[in-house]
Design a protein around this motif. Structure first.
Motif, PDB file in Angstrom:
ATOM      1  N   LEU A 173       0.817  -1.220   0.000  1.00  0.00           N
ATOM      2  CA  LEU A 173       0.000   0.000   0.000  1.00  0.00           C
ATOM      3  C   LEU A 173       0.847   1.264   0.000  1.00  0.00           C
ATOM      4  O   LEU A 173       0.444   2.289  -0.562  1.00  0.00           O
ATOM      5  CB  LEU A 173      -0.920   0.018   1.231  1.00  0.00           C
ATOM      6  CG  LEU A 173      -2.087  -0.966   1.233  1.00  0.00           C
ATOM      7  CD1 LEU A 173      -2.791  -0.941   2.581  1.00  0.00           C
ATOM      8  CD2 LEU A 173      -3.086  -0.622   0.133  1.00  0.00           C
ATOM      9  N   THR A 174       2.000   1.225   0.660  1.00  0.00           N
ATOM     10  CA  THR A 174       2.735   2.476   0.903  1.00  0.00           C
ATOM     11  C   THR A 174       4.191   2.454   0.431  1.00  0.00           C
ATOM     12  O   THR A 174       4.817   3.503   0.352  1.00  0.00           O
ATOM     13  CB  THR A 174       2.762   2.785   2.412  1.00  0.00           C
ATOM     14  OG1 THR A 174       3.634   1.859   3.073  1.00  0.00           O
ATOM     15  CG2 THR A 174       1.375   2.699   3.022  1.00  0.00           C
ATOM     16  N   GLY A 175       4.734   1.303   0.178  1.00  0.00           N
ATOM     17  CA  GLY A 175       6.165   1.210  -0.108  1.00  0.00           C
ATOM     18  C   GLY A 175       6.989   1.152   1.170  1.00  0.00           C
ATOM     19  O   GLY A 175       8.027   0.528   1.194  1.00  0.00           O
ATOM     20  N   ALA A 176       6.487   1.825   2.227  1.00  0.00           N
ATOM     21  CA  ALA A 176       7.156   1.821   3.547  1.00  0.00           C
ATOM     22  C   ALA A 176       8.649   2.085   3.430  1.00  0.00           C
ATOM     23  O   ALA A 176       9.473   1.362   3.960  1.00  0.00           O
ATOM     24  CB  ALA A 176       6.892   0.499   4.282  1.00  0.00           C
ATOM     25  N   GLN A 177       9.003   3.154   2.706  1.00  0.00           N
ATOM     26  CA  GLN A 177      10.410   3.448   2.495  1.00  0.00           C
ATOM     27  C   GLN A 177      11.027   4.084   3.739  1.00  0.00           C
ATOM     28  O   GLN A 177      10.473   5.030   4.290  1.00  0.00           O
ATOM     29  CB  GLN A 177      10.573   4.398   1.313  1.00  0.00           C
ATOM     30  CG  GLN A 177      10.080   3.833  -0.006  1.00  0.00           C
ATOM     31  CD  GLN A 177      10.148   4.848  -1.120  1.00  0.00           C
ATOM     32  OE1 GLN A 177      10.193   6.054  -0.875  1.00  0.00           O
ATOM     33  NE2 GLN A 177      10.162   4.371  -2.352  1.00  0.00           N
ATOM     34  N   ALA A 178      12.176   3.582   4.131  1.00  0.00           N
ATOM     35  CA  ALA A 178      12.927   4.180   5.236  1.00  0.00           C
ATOM     36  C   ALA A 178      14.087   4.976   4.657  1.00  0.00           C
ATOM     37  O   ALA A 178      14.823   4.478   3.815  1.00  0.00           O
ATOM     38  CB  ALA A 178      13.442   3.096   6.170  1.00  0.00           C
ATOM     39  N   ARG A 179      14.243   6.221   5.103  1.00  0.00           N
ATOM     40  CA  ARG A 179      15.338   7.075   4.640  1.00  0.00           C
ATOM     41  C   ARG A 179      16.148   7.477   5.864  1.00  0.00           C
ATOM     42  O   ARG A 179      15.665   8.232   6.716  1.00  0.00           O
ATOM     43  CB  ARG A 179      14.778   8.298   3.915  1.00  0.00           C
ATOM     44  CG  ARG A 179      13.834   7.930   2.763  1.00  0.00           C
ATOM     45  CD  ARG A 179      13.086   9.148   2.254  1.00  0.00           C
ATOM     46  NE  ARG A 179      13.965  10.128   1.667  1.00  0.00           N
ATOM     47  CZ  ARG A 179      13.775  11.441   1.736  1.00  0.00           C
ATOM     48  NH1 ARG A 179      12.729  11.927   2.369  1.00  0.00           N
ATOM     49  NH2 ARG A 179      14.620  12.269   1.179  1.00  0.00           N
ATOM     50  N   TRP A 180      17.359   6.955   5.950  1.00  0.00           N
ATOM     51  CA  TRP A 180      18.221   7.232   7.113  1.00  0.00           C
ATOM     52  C   TRP A 180      19.086   8.426   6.762  1.00  0.00           C
ATOM     53  O   TRP A 180      20.146   8.285   6.167  1.00  0.00           O
ATOM     54  CB  TRP A 180      19.025   5.993   7.468  1.00  0.00           C
ATOM     55  CG  TRP A 180      18.153   4.859   7.917  1.00  0.00           C
ATOM     56  CD1 TRP A 180      17.609   3.875   7.137  1.00  0.00           C
ATOM     57  CD2 TRP A 180      17.681   4.618   9.246  1.00  0.00           C
ATOM     58  NE1 TRP A 180      16.827   3.040   7.900  1.00  0.00           N
ATOM     59  CE2 TRP A 180      16.865   3.465   9.196  1.00  0.00           C
ATOM     60  CE3 TRP A 180      17.865   5.252  10.481  1.00  0.00           C
ATOM     61  CZ2 TRP A 180      16.241   2.938  10.332  1.00  0.00           C
ATOM     62  CZ3 TRP A 180      17.248   4.729  11.612  1.00  0.00           C
ATOM     63  CH2 TRP A 180      16.454   3.593  11.524  1.00  0.00           C
ATOM     64  N   HIS A 181      18.648   9.600   7.142  1.00  0.00           N
ATOM     65  CA  HIS A 181      19.309  10.836   6.728  1.00  0.00           C
ATOM     66  C   HIS A 181      20.393  11.272   7.713  1.00  0.00           C
ATOM     67  O   HIS A 181      21.464  11.704   7.302  1.00  0.00           O
ATOM     68  CB  HIS A 181      18.261  11.942   6.588  1.00  0.00           C
ATOM     69  CG  HIS A 181      18.842  13.279   6.251  1.00  0.00           C
ATOM     70  ND1 HIS A 181      19.391  13.554   5.019  1.00  0.00           N
ATOM     71  CD2 HIS A 181      18.981  14.412   6.996  1.00  0.00           C
ATOM     72  CE1 HIS A 181      19.827  14.803   5.013  1.00  0.00           C
ATOM     73  NE2 HIS A 181      19.598  15.342   6.191  1.00  0.00           N
ATOM     74  N   GLY A 182      20.116  11.172   8.991  1.00  0.00           N
ATOM     75  CA  GLY A 182      21.042  11.713   9.979  1.00  0.00           C
ATOM     76  C   GLY A 182      21.746  10.669  10.803  1.00  0.00           C
ATOM     77  O   GLY A 182      22.626  10.989  11.610  1.00  0.00           O
ATOM     78  N   CYS A 183      21.393   9.423  10.627  1.00  0.00           N
ATOM     79  CA  CYS A 183      22.032   8.338  11.382  1.00  0.00           C
ATOM     80  C   CYS A 183      21.728   7.033  10.666  1.00  0.00           C
ATOM     81  O   CYS A 183      20.722   6.921   9.972  1.00  0.00           O
ATOM     82  CB  CYS A 183      21.538   8.302  12.828  1.00  0.00           C
ATOM     83  SG  CYS A 183      19.776   7.942  12.982  1.00  0.00           S
ATOM     84  N   PRO A 184      22.598   6.051  10.813  1.00  0.00           N
ATOM     85  CA  PRO A 184      22.329   4.743  10.205  1.00  0.00           C
ATOM     86  C   PRO A 184      21.416   3.926  11.115  1.00  0.00           C
ATOM     87  O   PRO A 184      21.316   4.199  12.311  1.00  0.00           O
ATOM     88  CB  PRO A 184      23.722   4.120  10.134  1.00  0.00           C
ATOM     89  CG  PRO A 184      24.439   4.706  11.311  1.00  0.00           C
ATOM     90  CD  PRO A 184      23.913   6.106  11.485  1.00  0.00           C
ATOM     91  N   PRO A 185      20.758   2.917  10.545  1.00  0.00           N
ATOM     92  CA  PRO A 185      20.053   1.976  11.422  1.00  0.00           C
ATOM     93  C   PRO A 185      21.074   1.258  12.284  1.00  0.00           C
ATOM     94  O   PRO A 185      22.108   0.818  11.786  1.00  0.00           O
ATOM     95  CB  PRO A 185      19.360   1.024  10.426  1.00  0.00           C
ATOM     96  CG  PRO A 185      20.110   1.173   9.150  1.00  0.00           C
ATOM     97  CD  PRO A 185      20.643   2.566   9.122  1.00  0.00           C
ATOM     98  N   LYS A 186      20.831   1.197  13.572  1.00  0.00           N
ATOM     99  CA  LYS A 186      21.827   0.632  14.482  1.00  0.00           C
ATOM    100  C   LYS A 186      21.133   0.009  15.678  1.00  0.00           C
ATOM    101  O   LYS A 186      20.177   0.591  16.217  1.00  0.00           O
ATOM    102  CB  LYS A 186      22.775   1.751  14.935  1.00  0.00           C
ATOM    103  CG  LYS A 186      23.960   1.286  15.752  1.00  0.00           C
ATOM    104  CD  LYS A 186      24.873   2.464  16.081  1.00  0.00           C
ATOM    105  CE  LYS A 186      26.060   2.050  16.913  1.00  0.00           C
ATOM    106  NZ  LYS A 186      26.911   3.218  17.267  1.00  0.00           N
ATOM    107  N   ALA A 187      21.621  -1.130  16.098  1.00  0.00           N
ATOM    108  CA  ALA A 187      21.023  -1.842  17.218  1.00  0.00           C
ATOM    109  C   ALA A 187      21.532  -1.279  18.537  1.00  0.00           C
ATOM    110  O   ALA A 187      22.318  -1.908  19.243  1.00  0.00           O
ATOM    111  CB  ALA A 187      21.304  -3.333  17.114  1.00  0.00           C
ATOM    112  N   GLU A 188      21.128  -0.061  18.841  1.00  0.00           N
ATOM    113  CA  GLU A 188      21.418   0.564  20.131  1.00  0.00           C
ATOM    114  C   GLU A 188      20.091   1.031  20.716  1.00  0.00           C
ATOM    115  O   GLU A 188      19.099   1.160  19.977  1.00  0.00           O
ATOM    116  CB  GLU A 188      22.365   1.763  19.957  1.00  0.00           C
ATOM    117  CG  GLU A 188      21.790   2.860  19.069  1.00  0.00           C
ATOM    118  CD  GLU A 188      22.791   3.975  18.818  1.00  0.00           C
ATOM    119  OE1 GLU A 188      23.944   3.898  19.272  1.00  0.00           O
ATOM    120  OE2 GLU A 188      22.408   4.944  18.134  1.00  0.00           O
TER     121      GLU A 188
END
Length: 203
Positions: free
Chosen positions: A17-32
């Motif tokens: 329905l939405t594409g559900a796009q994630a845009r990491w502009h100021g930080c990366p995805p990180k397991a913290e």
């Protein structure tokens, strides 16, 4: 098993329905341990930002859900509990209970949170003024990373008052982490946090 199947179904539906796009502009995805805080215009916000996270972050990140709405039926309660592992919060203070206590318990346990600091869905493009919960959590948990996020277009998928979603491309832009300044007044921090979310609209 049913929760896993529902999770896979919802991820597929949301992406269709939405594409559900994630845009990491100021930080990366990180397991913290993080608190993601975002604008809020639709019940679908919770689902979209959950779906936008990578699997390894989704499994350690719990969205905040209004208890009165998300426990109003057995299905809503089941999906928020078993699929989203949501943290219920009371929208109105009852007696001496601290409405932040469930969030504090989750952070004490090492979970990350998805928070909507407006407290309720708004009708306007700009978020409403942020309530003090984000400040209080930042003060109590200085080691938790605060990540602003802008959810784009989701109000067109399921506007307030509607129940049937409409296919529209949506995205979630994650920004540069914010930190509470030393002795920073509550009002100044909340204003700065809101502005950090709004600034991501044009990214």
């Amino acid at each position: 098993m049913r929760a896993t199947a529902m999770s896979v179904f919802l991820l597929g539906l949301v992406r269709l329905l939405t594409g559900a796009q994630a845009r990491w502009h100021g930080c990366p995805p990180k397991a913290e341990q993080r608190i993601y805080f975002a604008n809020h215009q639709s019940h679908a916000d919770l689902v979209l930002i959950w779906a936008a996270l990578p699997h390894e972050l989704r499994s350690i990140t719990r969205p905040i859900a209004a208890k009165d709405y998300w426990t109003a039926s057995n299905f809503k309660r089941w999906i928020t509990t078993e699929v989203f592992n949501a943290v219920y919060v009371e929208r109105e203070r009852k007696g001496d209970e601290d409405p932040l206590q469930p969030l504090i318990n989750a952070l004490d346990s090492g979970d990350s949170l998805i928070l909507f600091p407006e407290g309720t869905r708004g009708h306007e493009e700009d978020p409403q003024p942020f309530k003090s919960g984000l400040y209080n959590l930042a003060l109590r948990f200085p080691g938790v990373v605060l990540v602003p996020a802008w959810i784009h277009n989701v109000q067109r998928v399921m506007p307030k008052g509607e129940v049937v979603p409409v296919p529209v491309l949506c995205s979630v832009t994650f920004g540069e982490p914010l930190a509470l300044g030393v002795d920073e007044p509550r009002a100044d921090f909340l204003k700065r946090a809101r502005e950090a979310v709004i600034a991501l609209r044009e990214v």
